[in-house]
Scaffold this motif. Structure first.
Motif, PDB file in Angstrom:
ATOM      1  N   GLU A 266       0.840  -1.196   0.000  1.00  0.00           N
ATOM      2  CA  GLU A 266       0.000   0.000   0.000  1.00  0.00           C
ATOM      3  C   GLU A 266       0.882   1.255   0.000  1.00  0.00           C
ATOM      4  N   GLY A 267       0.515   2.257  -0.788  1.00  0.00           N
ATOM      5  CA  GLY A 267       1.257   3.528  -0.759  1.00  0.00           C
ATOM      6  C   GLY A 267       2.326   3.627  -1.823  1.00  0.00           C
ATOM      7  N   THR A 268       2.604   2.523  -2.481  1.00  0.00           N
ATOM      8  CA  THR A 268       3.615   2.560  -3.543  1.00  0.00           C
ATOM      9  C   THR A 268       3.096   3.377  -4.713  1.00  0.00           C
ATOM     10  N   ASP A 269       3.882   4.347  -5.184  1.00  0.00           N
ATOM     11  CA  ASP A 269       3.466   5.011  -6.409  1.00  0.00           C
ATOM     12  C   ASP A 269       4.612   5.121  -7.403  1.00  0.00           C
ATOM     13  N   ILE A 270       5.792   4.674  -6.986  1.00  0.00           N
ATOM     14  CA  ILE A 270       6.901   4.659  -7.935  1.00  0.00           C
ATOM     15  C   ILE A 270       7.700   3.388  -7.686  1.00  0.00           C
ATOM     16  N   VAL A 271       8.187   2.809  -8.763  1.00  0.00           N
ATOM     17  CA  VAL A 271       8.834   1.512  -8.643  1.00  0.00           C
ATOM     18  C   VAL A 271      10.254   1.613  -9.178  1.00  0.00           C
ATOM     19  N   GLY A 272      11.188   1.099  -8.419  1.00  0.00           N
ATOM     20  CA  GLY A 272      12.577   1.083  -8.869  1.00  0.00           C
ATOM     21  C   GLY A 272      12.952  -0.274  -9.411  1.00  0.00           C
ATOM     22  N   ILE A 273      13.675  -0.287 -10.524  1.00  0.00           N
ATOM     23  CA  ILE A 273      14.132  -1.552 -11.104  1.00  0.00           C
ATOM     24  C   ILE A 273      15.595  -1.392 -11.491  1.00  0.00           C
ATOM     25  N   ARG A 274      16.451  -2.275 -11.022  1.00  0.00           N
ATOM     26  CA  ARG A 274      17.873  -2.225 -11.373  1.00  0.00           C
ATOM     27  C   ARG A 274      18.042  -2.575 -12.849  1.00  0.00           C
ATOM     28  N   PRO A 275      19.010  -1.944 -13.519  1.00  0.00           N
ATOM     29  CA  PRO A 275      19.208  -2.207 -14.948  1.00  0.00           C
ATOM     30  C   PRO A 275      19.465  -3.681 -15.253  1.00  0.00           C
ATOM     31  N   ASP A 276      20.014  -4.434 -14.268  1.00  0.00           N
ATOM     32  CA  ASP A 276      20.275  -5.861 -14.550  1.00  0.00           C
ATOM     33  C   ASP A 276      19.020  -6.711 -14.423  1.00  0.00           C
ATOM     34  N   ASP A 277      17.956  -6.135 -13.845  1.00  0.00           N
ATOM     35  CA  ASP A 277      16.749  -6.931 -13.615  1.00  0.00           C
ATOM     36  C   ASP A 277      15.748  -6.826 -14.765  1.00  0.00           C
ATOM     37  N   LEU A 278      16.136  -6.109 -15.820  1.00  0.00           N
ATOM     38  CA  LEU A 278      15.272  -6.034 -16.999  1.00  0.00           C
ATOM     39  C   LEU A 278      15.769  -7.106 -17.971  1.00  0.00           C
ATOM     40  N   HIS A 279      14.935  -8.137 -18.151  1.00  0.00           N
ATOM     41  CA  HIS A 279      15.373  -9.277 -18.966  1.00  0.00           C
ATOM     42  C   HIS A 279      14.775  -9.207 -20.354  1.00  0.00           C
ATOM     43  N   MET A 280      15.522  -9.758 -21.308  1.00  0.00           N
ATOM     44  CA  MET A 280      14.995  -9.721 -22.663  1.00  0.00           C
ATOM     45  C   MET A 280      14.406 -11.048 -23.094  1.00  0.00           C
ATOM     46  N   ARG A 281      14.472 -12.041 -22.187  1.00  0.00           N
ATOM     47  CA  ARG A 281      13.788 -13.301 -22.465  1.00  0.00           C
ATOM     48  C   ARG A 281      12.795 -13.543 -21.344  1.00  0.00           C
ATOM     49  N   ALA A 282      11.663 -14.120 -21.655  1.00  0.00           N
ATOM     50  CA  ALA A 282      10.612 -14.293 -20.646  1.00  0.00           C
ATOM     51  C   ALA A 282      11.053 -15.302 -19.599  1.00  0.00           C
ATOM     52  N   PRO A 283      11.037 -14.929 -18.317  1.00  0.00           N
ATOM     53  CA  PRO A 283      11.379 -15.889 -17.270  1.00  0.00           C
ATOM     54  C   PRO A 283      10.195 -16.797 -16.964  1.00  0.00           C
TER      55      PRO A 283
END
Lengths: 357, 294
Positions: A266-283
């Motif tokens: 609850e209360g989340t309105d922005i999400v942080g994602i590390r550049p290494d956690d963006l994958h180009m193949r579906a997990p």
């Protein structure tokens, strides 16, 4: 050897500028603590207050069992390594190392023994008769270290000691400082603005911003669970991507997207994602799918950086990956994110929202 | 560092550009020097009617003359006294001002003013202050039990000219010392403080050695000043007296030449002075330039 206890330390300069706004920190005996933050965050001021080079406006400072607020730098039993080395240019390396011992009334043979032992440890025996100007930057740095350790002080203070060295030497000295500290087990407080240096050296990392502590923890704790938006973007390179939650609600595709996003606290309105956690193949785990346009591809050897623009927004985002990108610049790139990779933040408070981690 | 070199076409332009400086030097420095050199080998009667070539007789005579030898030692005392006094006072002021933050510029400006005052005016100023009948200092000294009279006491006279000459030079020395102090990195002082050196020890083991280049430079400048630039001070205060006690070489050149009208001897004395200047310059360039690199 001793611990350093900092309680509610503040620094107000004449004229009312507050550089340090109440810091509480305990450095355990033998621990290596790194203060990191952008320029002007008060990290150097804090270190200089511990050294006794700046007066303390409020709060208490203990080194070992002693309260040292009012003591002169010389009486605090600390040694400091300066950014510009601060070697005495008119003295030989030997005299540079011996100066502090002479001032403390050590016997001649004791001085000689200690200086030679330190010189051997740092591999600078050959330079003892030379003057500092005859040495290279790395050698001067060693002499500065030597001057600190001959005294066998209760604590080492480092004020950005590597920032005058070139990149290669910096890595090398970084490793040596770490090894040396492991061996001597001397309590150390180290200031740097370089987050990589901070991560690699620290037993415990203190992230400072605007005169206050943002987060304290082991480097991996801080990397894995940044406590605020500031820490999230300051630690890690390239910096963590910040994506508004609304955008993901509207544009995040995939069968499990809705469930996944509703799982955020609850209360989340922005999400942080590390550049290494963006994958180009579906997990295989539940994931989000986001469409973007590849704007720029940057190959940096072992890794490469993809600068993309999220579809339907001008949100710049960085992906770190190995090898070549699957598409050419200007084409559409689809990437996948799992729940674990999402760091929930509240924009207004700037803080992380408690989640199950 | 590689600096870009400008080249001019034509042969005459460089000479033309150099000419003003060369002409001034030739007319005002080289020519009079050669004249003095030539005159030092002559003997002339007081009316300029009869001139004869006497070789080095003028020089031989000078070095046999007790008055001249006395003047040499008077000059040495005066030069050393003036240099020591002006440099130590300037160093004291500079270290004090260097500790200030906000008021530094104000003090610096005020302390530089005396340098703009002509030597003769400075001399008259001190002449008034030390005047045995109306001066404030003799009045105070009298109360302390000392009868000051530079008209009869050679020591008093020497003290007076040293103070008057040094006072003016303090401003100049102060500026150089302050610049020298400010070029010493603060972190060196801090490192020394952590290394357990108190303020006095820091000064003598770190600050003062690092000022050596400045100190040497100023020493030469001050000695040269005291020996050659203080005619006005002497003339306005003691005129070489009492009993030759403050008759320094430069003043004696004037007194013997223009008052005593012994032009040959006067010229010989100025040649000796020239030799001293040359020697001091060599010292400055050889010895000091080398000491600058610590």
């Amino acid at each position: 050897m001793a611990s350093i206890r900092i309680e509610g330390l503040e620094k107000t300069y004449p004229g009312g500028v507050k550089a340090v706004k109440g810091i509480d920190l305990e450095v355990a005996d033998g621990e290596f603590v790194v203060l990191v933050g952008p320029s002007g965050c008060g990290k150097s001021t804090l270190l200089r207050m511990v050294a006794g080079l700046e007066t303390i406006s409020a709060g208490a400072l203990h080194i070992g069992e002693r309260r040292v607020n009012e003591l002169e730098p010389a009486q605090r039993d600390i040694a400091m390594v300066f950014q510009n080395y601060a070697l005495y240019p008119h003295m030989t390396v030997f005299d540079n190392l011996a100066y502090g011992l002479k001032n403390r009334g050590f016997k001649r043979d004791e001085i000689r023994r200690r200086v030679e032992a330190a010189a051997t440890m740092l591999e600078i025996e050959a330079f003892l008769p030379r003057k500092p100007r005859q040495l290279s930057g790395g050698q001067r740095q060693r002499v500065a270290m030597g001057r600190a350790l001959v005294r066998e002080p209760a604590a080492f203070l480092f004020d950005e000691p590597l920032s005058n060295l070139d990149a290669k030497l910096r890595v090398q000295m970084r490793v040596e400082i770490k090894k040396l500290q492991r061996r001597l087990k001397t309590t150390s407080l180290y200031v740097t603005h370089d987050q990589l240096e901070a991560m690699t050296l620290a037993d415990r990392l203190v992230v400072l911003n605007d005169g206050r502590i943002e987060q304290v923890g082991t480097p991996m704790e801080i990397y894995a669970r940044p406590a605020s938006l500031f820490v999230a973007t300051f630690i890690g390179s390239p910096a963590m991507n910040l994506i508004p939650l609304d955008y993901l609600h509207t544009n995040g595709g995939g069968d499990t997207a809705t469930a996944l996003l509703h799982d955020l606290p609850e209360g989340t309105d922005i999400v942080g994602i590390r550049p290494d956690d963006l994958h180009m193949r579906a997990p295989s785990e539940p994931h989000l799918v986001v469409e973007s346009t590849l704007e720029l591809f940057e190959a940096a050897g072992a890794e490469s950086h993809l600068y993309v623009c999220l579809a339907g927004s001008d949100q710049p985002t960085v992906i770190r990956t190995a090898g070549q990108p699957p598409v050419a610049e200007g084409e559409t790139l689809r990437f996948y994110v799992t729940r674990d990779a999402l760091h929930p933040f509240n924009r207004e408070s700037g803080k992380r929202i408690g989640d199950h981690g | 560092m590689q600096t870009k070199r400008m080249t001019f076409p034509g042969r005459w332009l460089p000479y033309a550009l150099l000419a003003p400086q060369v002409i001034v030097t030739l007319i005002f420095f080289i020519w009079p020097s050669l004249q003095a050199l030539y005159m030092s080998l002559l003997r002339e009667d007081a009316f300029g009617l009869n001139t004869s070539f006497v070789g080095l007789a003028n020089f031989r005579r000078l070095f046999a003359d007790t008055y001249y030898l006395d003047s040499l030692s008077v000059t040495a005392v005066f030069a050393i006294g003036t240099t020591l006094l002006s440099m130590s006072a300037a160093l004291l002021l500079a270290t004090t001002v260097n500790r200030m933050l906000r008021s530094r510029n104000g003090y610096t400006t005020l302390l530089v003013w005396p340098y703009a005052i002509a030597p003769a005016i400075a001399g008259v100023l001190w002449w008034f202050i030390f005047n045995p009948s109306i001066g404030i200092v003799p009045y105070v000294l009298e109360m302390l039990g000392y009868r000051w009279n530079h008209r009869t006491s050679g020591t008093d006279a020497m003290a007076l000219v040293i103070i008057a000459a040094a006072w003016k030079q303090i401003a100049y020395n102060f500026l150089f010392f302050l610049a020298g102090l400010q070029s010493i990195p603060q972190s060196l002082i801090e490192a020394a403080a952590i290394d357990g050196a108190g303020p006095v020890k820091r000064f003598w083991t770190i600050v003062f050695p690092l000022l050596t280049p400045t100190t040497f430079f100023l020493m030469v400048v001050n000695v040269v000043y005291a020996m050659f630039d203080t005619f006005g001070v002497i003339h306005a205060t003691t005129q070489g007296g009492p009993a030759q006690a403050t008759n320094i070489l430069v003043y004696k050149v004037y007194a013997d030449g223009f008052v005593g009208l012994n032009l040959g001897s006067s010229a010989a004395q100025s040649v000796i002075l020239m030799a001293i200047v040359v020697a001091l310059t060599v010292v400055q360039f050889r010895f000091i330039e080398r000491r600058v690199n610590y």
